[in-house]
Write a protein that holds these residues in place. Structure first.
Motif, short mmCIF file in Angstrom:
data_model
loop_
_atom_site.label_atom_id
_atom_site.label_comp_id
_atom_site.label_asym_id
_atom_site.label_seq_id
_atom_site.Cartn_x
_atom_site.Cartn_y
_atom_site.Cartn_z
N SER A 48 -1.14 22.26 14.64
CA SER A 48 -0.62 21.20 15.51
C SER A 48 -0.11 19.98 14.74
N GLY A 49 -0.85 19.55 13.73
CA GLY A 49 -0.46 18.33 13.02
C GLY A 49 0.43 18.56 11.82
N PHE A 50 0.84 19.81 11.62
CA PHE A 50 1.61 20.19 10.42
C PHE A 50 2.88 19.35 10.28
N ALA A 51 3.72 19.34 11.32
CA ALA A 51 5.01 18.65 11.23
C ALA A 51 4.83 17.15 11.07
N GLY A 52 3.84 16.57 11.76
CA GLY A 52 3.63 15.14 11.69
C GLY A 52 3.34 14.66 10.28
N VAL A 53 2.50 15.39 9.56
CA VAL A 53 2.14 15.01 8.19
C VAL A 53 3.30 15.29 7.23
N VAL A 54 3.91 16.47 7.34
CA VAL A 54 4.98 16.86 6.42
C VAL A 54 6.19 15.93 6.54
N LEU A 55 6.55 15.56 7.76
CA LEU A 55 7.77 14.78 7.97
C LEU A 55 7.58 13.29 7.74
N THR A 56 6.38 12.77 7.96
CA THR A 56 6.20 11.32 7.79
C THR A 56 5.74 10.92 6.40
N THR A 57 5.00 11.78 5.71
CA THR A 57 4.46 11.41 4.40
C THR A 57 5.54 10.98 3.40
N PRO A 58 6.67 11.70 3.27
CA PRO A 58 7.70 11.25 2.31
C PRO A 58 8.33 9.90 2.67
N ILE A 59 8.25 9.50 3.95
CA ILE A 59 8.87 8.25 4.38
C ILE A 59 7.94 7.06 4.19
N ILE A 60 6.65 7.31 4.15
CA ILE A 60 5.65 6.24 4.11
C ILE A 60 5.88 5.23 2.99
N PRO A 61 6.21 5.63 1.75
CA PRO A 61 6.42 4.61 0.71
C PRO A 61 7.52 3.60 1.05
N PHE A 62 8.46 3.99 1.91
CA PHE A 62 9.59 3.11 2.24
C PHE A 62 9.30 2.20 3.44
N VAL A 63 8.30 2.54 4.23
CA VAL A 63 8.00 1.73 5.42
C VAL A 63 6.60 1.13 5.38
N TRP A 64 5.85 1.43 4.34
CA TRP A 64 4.45 1.01 4.28
C TRP A 64 4.30 -0.50 4.30
N SER A 65 3.42 -0.98 5.17
CA SER A 65 3.03 -2.38 5.21
C SER A 65 1.53 -2.45 4.96
N ALA A 66 1.14 -3.15 3.90
CA ALA A 66 -0.27 -3.26 3.59
C ALA A 66 -1.00 -3.98 4.71
N PRO A 67 -2.10 -3.42 5.21
CA PRO A 67 -2.85 -4.09 6.28
C PRO A 67 -3.22 -5.51 5.89
N ALA A 68 -2.94 -6.44 6.81
CA ALA A 68 -3.13 -7.86 6.49
C ALA A 68 -4.56 -8.34 6.70
N SER A 69 -5.38 -7.54 7.37
CA SER A 69 -6.75 -7.97 7.64
C SER A 69 -7.64 -6.75 7.85
N ALA A 70 -8.94 -7.03 7.89
CA ALA A 70 -9.91 -5.96 8.13
C ALA A 70 -9.71 -5.36 9.53
N MET A 71 -9.28 -6.18 10.48
CA MET A 71 -9.04 -5.70 11.84
C MET A 71 -7.93 -4.66 11.86
N VAL A 72 -6.86 -4.90 11.10
CA VAL A 72 -5.76 -3.92 11.05
C VAL A 72 -6.26 -2.61 10.45
N TRP A 73 -7.06 -2.69 9.39
CA TRP A 73 -7.64 -1.47 8.81
C TRP A 73 -8.49 -0.74 9.86
N LEU A 74 -9.26 -1.49 10.61
CA LEU A 74 -10.14 -0.90 11.62
C LEU A 74 -9.33 -0.18 12.71
N ILE A 75 -8.27 -0.82 13.17
CA ILE A 75 -7.45 -0.21 14.22
C ILE A 75 -6.70 1.00 13.67
N MET A 76 -6.28 0.96 12.41
CA MET A 76 -5.65 2.14 11.79
C MET A 76 -6.62 3.32 11.80
#
Length: 307
Positions: free
Chosen positions: A196-224
């Motif tokens: 089920s999760g195959f396509a989601g991981v394969v298709l988004t992982t290569p894009i992550i370095p270009f859209v990644w935003s470092a979590p600004a707080s512990a709350m953002v990490w928690l919600i992630m």
């Protein structure tokens, strides 16, 4: 006497199983409502693609821990690889369209549109599966789509254009549901769950370095973390519920999710749905419930279905 006691004990066990299944189903739907709420909250701080990636990574970790070649030998073997991949892709498309729509729409608005999925399934099951809808079911489908139009109000300055993303997501999820039904005859539920999760991981992982935003707080990490946890826990509870009770008993409870969406939208974002949204949602829900009723009548023995 012993036979009668055994029957009563079996009936009591079945009743308890149904109650537990309903509780699990409602718990799963609460998890999915919390998942969408968390995703909408995260969209304030990061690209929706990053949110989708977090959701699938959490799901993959959870599923792999429970279902893997060590615990389920041969689980990766599928008799319909192309269909498994297509199903996974459809789930990914539905998820990413919904997450982008959540950036602009209220929770209850996206859910009201996504509730049209059973209507779409009933409509396309004819040409795809040979399960043609009768006149009563077609009428219910038509009324349901009127409900969607009431929610979206196209062309009269109603909902944000992002509602079209939710509509497209509903169509993708309907095709995903059809693929799931077809795969049930060829692969185990564990195998389908793994893919089920195959396509989601394969298709988004290569894009992550270009859209990644470092979590600004512990709350953002928690919600992630919560996004991945709610998705995984919800699907796990859904599986447990269907092991204890048949789908026709559980299906009507799907619509309780809109209650959670209204409550969470109000509590977390201060969103108050307008009368049009509530009216349209009510029409869609009633149409869906009628379709479920007609499905039960259609599958009942002739003596029971006569009424």
């Amino acid at each position: 006497m012993t036979s009668q006691a055994s029957l009563e004990a079996a009936d009591e066990k079945a009743r308890k199983d149904r109650l537990v299944a309903v509780a699990l189903m409602c718990g799963a739907l609460l998890c999915f409502a919390c998942l969408d709420t968390s995703a909408k909250w995260l969209n304030r701080y990061m690209d929706p693609i990053q949110t989708v990636w977090v959701r699938y990574i959490g799901s993959i970790i959870f599923v792999t821990a429970l279902i893997n070649p060590a615990t389920h030998p041969g689980v990766l073997k599928t008799n319909r690889l192309a269909l498994q991949v297509a199903r996974s892709l459809l789930l990914f498309l539905s998820t990413i369209l919904n997450f982008f729509a959540l950036r602009y729409l209220q929770l209850v608005e996206t859910m009201s549109i996504l509730f049209s999925t059973p209507l779409i399934v009933a409509l396309i099951a004819g040409p795809l599966l040979g399960e043609w809808a009768g006149p009563r079911r077609l009428a219910a489908i038509g009324v349901g789509f009127i409900g969607v139009l009431v929610v979206t109000r196209p062309g009269i300055g109603g909902l944000h254009p992002a509602a079209l993303l939710s509509v497209a997501g509903a169509f993708c999820y309907a095709l995903y549901s059809i693929a799931t039904r077809v795969l049930a005859a060829h692969d185990s539920s564990e195998t389908t769950m793994v893919y089920s999760g195959f396509a989601g991981v394969v298709l988004t992982t290569p894009i992550i370095p270009f859209v990644w935003s470092a979590p600004a707080s512990a709350m953002v990490w928690l919600i992630m973390f919560a996004v991945g946890a709610f998705g995984a826990l919800g699907h796990w509870m859904l599986i447990l519920a269907h092991r204890r009770a048949p789908a026709p008993i559980l299906a009507p409870f799907i619509y309780t999710q809109i209650v959670w969406m209204i409550a969470l939208g109000l509590i977390v974002f201060g969103d108050v749905p307008d009368g049009w949204t509530l009216a349209g949602a009510g029409i869609v829900v009633m149409s869906g419930l009628y379709l479920l009723y007609r499905e039960r009548v259609r599958k009942a023995p002739p003596s029971q279905a006569a009424g």
